[in-house]
Enzyme design. Sequence first.
Site, PDB file in Angstrom:
ATOM      1  N   HIS A 104       9.503   2.476  -1.403  1.00  0.00           N
ATOM      2  CA  HIS A 104       8.305   1.636  -1.409  1.00  0.00           C
ATOM      3  C   HIS A 104       8.439   0.579  -2.501  1.00  0.00           C
ATOM      4  O   HIS A 104       8.389   0.902  -3.690  1.00  0.00           O
ATOM      5  CB  HIS A 104       7.104   2.552  -1.689  1.00  0.00           C
ATOM      6  CG  HIS A 104       5.773   1.866  -1.626  1.00  0.00           C
ATOM      7  ND1 HIS A 104       5.308   1.260  -0.494  1.00  0.00           N
ATOM      8  CD2 HIS A 104       4.802   1.720  -2.568  1.00  0.00           C
ATOM      9  CE1 HIS A 104       4.089   0.772  -0.735  1.00  0.00           C
ATOM     10  NE2 HIS A 104       3.770   1.036  -1.985  1.00  0.00           N
ATOM     11  N   SER A 152       1.856  -3.469  -0.162  1.00  0.00           N
ATOM     12  CA  SER A 152       1.093  -2.244  -0.311  1.00  0.00           C
ATOM     13  C   SER A 152      -0.418  -2.515  -0.260  1.00  0.00           C
ATOM     14  O   SER A 152      -0.876  -3.168   0.652  1.00  0.00           O
ATOM     15  CB  SER A 152       1.517  -1.576  -1.617  1.00  0.00           C
ATOM     16  OG  SER A 152       1.392  -0.205  -1.475  1.00  0.00           O
TER      17      SER A 152
HETATM   18  C1  GCU Z   1      -1.248   4.400  -2.747  1.00  0.00           C
HETATM   19  C2  GCU Z   1      -2.177   4.299  -1.563  1.00  0.00           C
HETATM   20  C3  GCU Z   1      -1.653   3.312  -0.531  1.00  0.00           C
HETATM   21  C4  GCU Z   1      -1.309   1.994  -1.189  1.00  0.00           C
HETATM   22  C5  GCU Z   1      -0.361   2.233  -2.333  1.00  0.00           C
HETATM   23  C6  GCU Z   1       0.004   1.004  -3.135  1.00  0.00           C
HETATM   24  O1  GCU Z   1      -0.073   5.039  -2.376  1.00  0.00           O
HETATM   25  O2  GCU Z   1      -2.345   5.584  -1.031  1.00  0.00           O
HETATM   26  O3  GCU Z   1      -2.613   3.112   0.478  1.00  0.00           O
HETATM   27  O4  GCU Z   1      -0.781   1.091  -0.252  1.00  0.00           O
HETATM   28  O5  GCU Z   1      -0.945   3.133  -3.246  1.00  0.00           O
HETATM   29  O6  GCU Z   1      -0.779   0.072  -3.220  1.00  0.00           O
HETATM   30  O7  GCU Z   1       1.088   1.021  -3.746  1.00  0.00           O
END
Ligand code: GCU
Length: 412
Positions: free
Chosen positions: A390, A249
């Site tokens: 995710h 992420s």
């Molecule tokens: C949020 C953000 C993303 C990121 C994510 C994370 O959703 O919008 O860009 O990758 O957090 O780090 O879990």
Amino acid sequence: FLSIQATAQRKEANLSEANVPAYTLPDPLRTKDGKVITTAQQWTQIQRPYIYHLFEEHVYGRFPRKALSMTYKVNRVDPYALDSTATCKQITLYFTKSDTLAQLHLLLYLPNKPKRRVPVFLGMNFYGNQSVINDPSIPITTGYTVKGPGIVDNRATEASRGAQASQWPIKDIISRGYGLATFFYGDVEADKPDGWQTGFRTRLQELLDIRPEEWSAMGVWAWALCRALDYLEMDKRVDPDQVLVMGHSRLGKAALWAGASDPRFAMVISNESGEGGAALSRRDYGENIELITRSFPHWFVADYKNYGSNPAALPVDQHMLLALIAPRPLYVASAEGDQWSDPKGEFLSARYAEPVYLLFGKRGLGTDTFPRPQQPTGEFIRYHIRTGKHDVTAYDWEQYLQFAGKHCDSRP
Ligand code: GCU
């Protein structure tokens, strides 16, 4: 008045494939004077530095190249970790004598067998080292943490111990003959818009000769990964040519920028890094530049948000970031349940980085067809999408271990 209206009309995320407008990507092989790069040498000497610099200027900020005299202290060594299969080291890295608060706490697991130097996965963690494994000898981070399990009012509690263990299958990594090194990204800079004020960007600005606004949180997190690599290179049990940088992420975005910035990283793994990471910005699906710079202004250099309403004006797109990693092995992974990261945009980005890999005679994804879940594809650039949300799962790690097994020279 006009600009107020423009602000009020900001777009929300598009999550419908049918509504993705047409877009044209910049060609990584076309130079600024319109010539076409045809050899690996031209890429390395002319185009790569040019594109890298564009990312510094418009996306992540300048990457400081000034050498530091880093020192370290090994605080604890446990040669009997994980049922005596591993040695666990807790190390503090210091960057300046005058400000000992600028420190990184590195947690390192190395397999007790084989006895020789081993390849090591390096990745930052979200909630402190205590969150990756339940081991009472690991101090709980006292830094600012974002919301998560065992986090109360942005501070980690006892309940956070091992709360992320499913994302860090350390036993499996060790049993396959690899090491794992991790540190808390909040050691470097608290993940909030004013985090820079107390983080490395402020603490080390004189030493590194860079003002905080010249770079970004993403920049300094990536820089810290390089410093962890500096330590790993000195550790007698680590194969310095086989340090594999991995991130999930937002930390996947930082891992990509670290991999692009430092050719010593032998492999780069992006787990659902999404917008500002592996995903194409021009493809308007899921998170976009407008939204990411609104929620996380500190992640990027200030100029990036100027492209929120017009990503087509940005001289780069993220396939060019992936191309900067060539010819080193690169793994890009997505999840079906994570449409916010734009899985297809991550796949296409990997696909359009391939021409640069081909200059080096290395095949990338080798397909234009978006794969079905749990069907990894590609050689030097590999991609999978899996079912589920995710996250970093055992499935993801299994693919990374296999990919590493294929490409690490000193594989077990
Ligand atoms: C949020 C953000 C993303 C990121 C994510 C994370 O959703 O919008 O860009 O990758 O957090 O780090 O879990």
